[in-house]
Design a protein around this motif. Structure first.
Motif, short mmCIF file in Angstrom:
data_model
loop_
_atom_site.label_atom_id
_atom_site.label_comp_id
_atom_site.label_asym_id
_atom_site.label_seq_id
_atom_site.Cartn_x
_atom_site.Cartn_y
_atom_site.Cartn_z
N MET A 84 0.68 -1.40 -0.18
CA MET A 84 0.29 0.22 0.02
C MET A 84 0.97 1.48 0.02
N ARG A 85 0.20 2.52 -1.26
CA ARG A 85 1.17 3.62 -1.54
C ARG A 85 0.96 4.30 -0.22
N SER A 86 2.13 5.21 0.67
CA SER A 86 1.79 5.80 1.71
C SER A 86 2.93 7.30 1.88
N ARG A 111 8.17 -1.22 7.22
CA ARG A 111 8.17 -3.28 7.92
C ARG A 111 6.26 -3.80 8.44
N ALA A 112 5.40 -2.65 8.69
CA ALA A 112 4.76 -3.27 8.44
C ALA A 112 3.53 -3.46 7.27
N GLY A 113 4.06 -3.44 5.77
CA GLY A 113 3.90 -3.60 4.57
C GLY A 113 3.66 -1.92 3.87
N PHE A 114 3.55 -0.42 4.50
CA PHE A 114 3.96 0.40 3.55
C PHE A 114 4.72 0.76 2.93
N ARG A 115 4.18 1.09 1.68
CA ARG A 115 5.65 1.86 1.14
C ARG A 115 5.41 2.99 0.50
N ALA A 161 -3.05 5.54 0.16
CA ALA A 161 -3.43 4.75 1.43
C ALA A 161 -3.74 5.41 2.30
N LEU A 162 -2.08 5.60 3.30
CA LEU A 162 -2.33 6.54 4.32
C LEU A 162 -0.34 7.78 4.33
#
Length: 397
Positions: A1-3, A19-23, A72-73
Motif C-alpha cells: 500500500m502506498r503512503s 515494516r508493516a507493509g506500507f511503501r 493509503a496512509l
C-alpha cells in the motif's frame, strides 16, 4: 500500500510503516542531517529505505494535489516543541506548530487512513481545547473559516452535536511505548483516522508488556537475572519503591498474561563496551565523555526501561541521554545504544556528530512501536479492500 511520510526526521515512523507493509511514495523532511541519514542509508543499500523518494524541504511547499485520492496512509509527527513539557509550550501560537500543515496535506490527499503522533504534553489540561479542536478538524476535514481556531472549535462542536457527516473516524490514544515492548518509557499521543468509506470499527492495539510482569521476572522468579547471567550474589538490591508491589505480586502472581517491560540491559544485549574509536561491525558505537550526575539529572536505570530520550545532548532534564550502572556510575549512551532504545535496526546508521545524531533519535518515533500500530492499520485497510473486492464479485455474478 502506498503512503506518504510527513516530518520524517531520521525515519523512525516511516521505517515502522515500511515494516508493516506500507511503501512510502514520498518522504518529506526539512532538516539536512535527517535527510542525509535517510539518503546515506539508501545509498548503502538498506532494504527498508531503498525505494524512498526523499523531499528535503517544507511540507507546506509540496503540491499535494498530485497525490490526491491515490494514497493509503499519511503518517507523520509534527514538530513537538510547541507542546513539549521541556519547551516554552506556546502551542498554537508557536511558529513551529505544523499541525495546520499536516491537516492541509491530509485534506488535499484524502488518504484512506492517517497516523499522526505527538508528545503527551499536547494532552495537558491547558491544551484540552486545542486537542479537541485538532480531533474535530481531523474528523470533519473542513475548515469552518472562523476568526481563529477557538471559534472554529465552537462551530465544529455544533457540527458534532447535530450529527454532521464525519469524513474520518478518529481514534485518539495516549500510550507508553514501554507497554508495547520498547525499552524506553516514552509517552506519546496518537491520532489514527480512517476515511468514512472504510469500516470504522478499528481499535488501538492492546498493550503487550507491563511493569508487573517485569517485577515478577526480576524479584519473584528471578528469571530475568538468569537470562542475563547475573550471579545471584551480584543481583542489585530491589528498589524500595517496588517492595510493596512485589509483595502483592508474590501472593497474586497477577500479570494479566503480559510480557515483562524490556529494560536498558535487555536492549544492549550483544553490544560490546564502546571505546574512543569505532568498532568494526558496529555503527555509531563510540563512547562520549563528559557525563555527570547531579540532583534531577541522574540518568536511566540499567534494569528498567530508559527514560524518554530527548532531542538534546548535554544538560537535558533528568539526564535522559545517560545511563546509570549498578555501581551508580553514569555515562552517556552511545548513538548505537540510543538507536537500540528507539528500536532502530543495527545496520541503520545515523549521520552527523554525536549531538546531531542524538537530536535525530530524540525526535524519532520508536520503530517497533510504529510497526505495531501501522500493522494494525494495514490489516484493517486490507480487510476493507477484501470486503470491497468480494462485493464487486457478487455484483458481477
Amino acid at each position: 500500500m502506498r503512503s506518504i511520510e510527513l516530518f520524517a526526521g531520521a525515519g523512525g515512523l516511516a521505517l515502522g510503516c515500511e515494516r508493516a507493509g506500507f511503501r512510502p511514495e514520498l518522504v518529506v523532511e526539512w532538516d539536512k542531517w535527517a535527510c542525509d541519514t535517510i539518503r546515506e542509508n539508501k545509498a548503502a543499500g538498506h532494504p527498508l529505505v531503498s525505494t524512498w523518494a526523499v523531499h528535503q524541504g517544507d511540507v507546506r511547499e509540496v503540491d499535494w494535489n498530485a497525490y490526491a485520492n491515490d494514497i493509503a496512509l499519511i503518517s507523520g509527527g509534527p514538530p513537538c516543541q510547541p507542546f513539549s513539557l521541556g519547551g516554552k509550550s506556546r502551542a498554537f501560537d508557536d511558529t513551529r506548530n505544523m499541525f495546520p500543515a499536516a491537516l492541509a496535506a491530509i485534506e488535499a490527499v484524502r488518504p484512506k487512513a492517517f497516523l499522526i503522533e505527538n508528545v503527551r504534553g499536547l494532552a495537558r489540561k491547558s491544551f484540552a481545547d486545542y486537542l479537541e479542536y485538532l480531533t474535530l478538524r481531523l474528523t470533519y476535514m473542513q475548515n469552518p473559516a472562523g476568526s481563529d481556531w477557538s471559534s472554529d472549535l465552537a462551530t465544529m462542536t455544533q457540527w458534532k452535536k447535530f450529527g454532521l457527516t464525519e469524513e474520518y473516524g478518529v481514534v485518539r490514544a495516549l500510550v507508553n511505548a514501554a507497554n508495547y515492548g520498547i525499552p524506553q518509557q516514552r509517552h506519546r499521543i496518537f491520532f489514527v483516522g480512517f476515511r468514512n468509506d472504510q469500516e470504522l470499527n478499528w481499535v488501538f492495539p492492546e498493550p503487550t508488556h507491563t511493569l508487573d510482569a517485569l517485577l515478577v521476572d526480576q524479584w519473584v522468579t528471578g528469571q530475568y537475572w538468569d537470562r542475563h547471567e547475573v550471579a545471584r550474589n551480584s543481583v542489585p538490591d530491589m528498589p524500595s519503591r517496588f517492595r510493596r508491589r512485589v509483595d502483592a505480586l508474590r501472593v497474586t502472581g497477577a500479570t494479566k498474561g503480559t510480557l515483562p517491560w524490556r529494560t536498558v540491559r535487555d536492549a544492549l544485549v550483544g553490544l560490546p563496551e564502546a571505546g574512543d574509536s569505532p568498532l568494526q561491525g558496529y555503527k555509531n558505537h563510540v563512547a562520549q565523555k563528559g557525563a555527570r550526575s547531579y540532583p534531577g539529572h541522574t540518568g536511566s536505570e540499567l534494569d528498567l526501561p530508559a527514560k524518554a530520550l530527548k532531542a538534546g545532548s548535554h544538560g537535558v532534564p533528568g539526564g535522559e541521554n545517560m545511563m546509570r550502572t549498578g555501581d551508580n556510575v553514569v555515562r552517556y549512551f552511545t548513538v548505537r545504544e540510543s538507536a537500540r532504545l528507539q528500536t532502530f535496526p543495527d545496520d541503520y546508521e545515523l549521520h552527523g556528530s554525536w549531538g546531531e545524531a542524538m537530536r535525530q533519535l530524540g525526535n524519532a518515533v520508536p520503530v517497533e512501536l510504529a510497526r505495531k500500530i501501522a500493522e494494525s492499520v494495514y490489516s484493517h485497510l486490507s480487510m476493507n479492500r477484501d470486503r470491497v473486492s468480494e462485493g464487486n464479485e457478487k455484483v458481477l455474478v
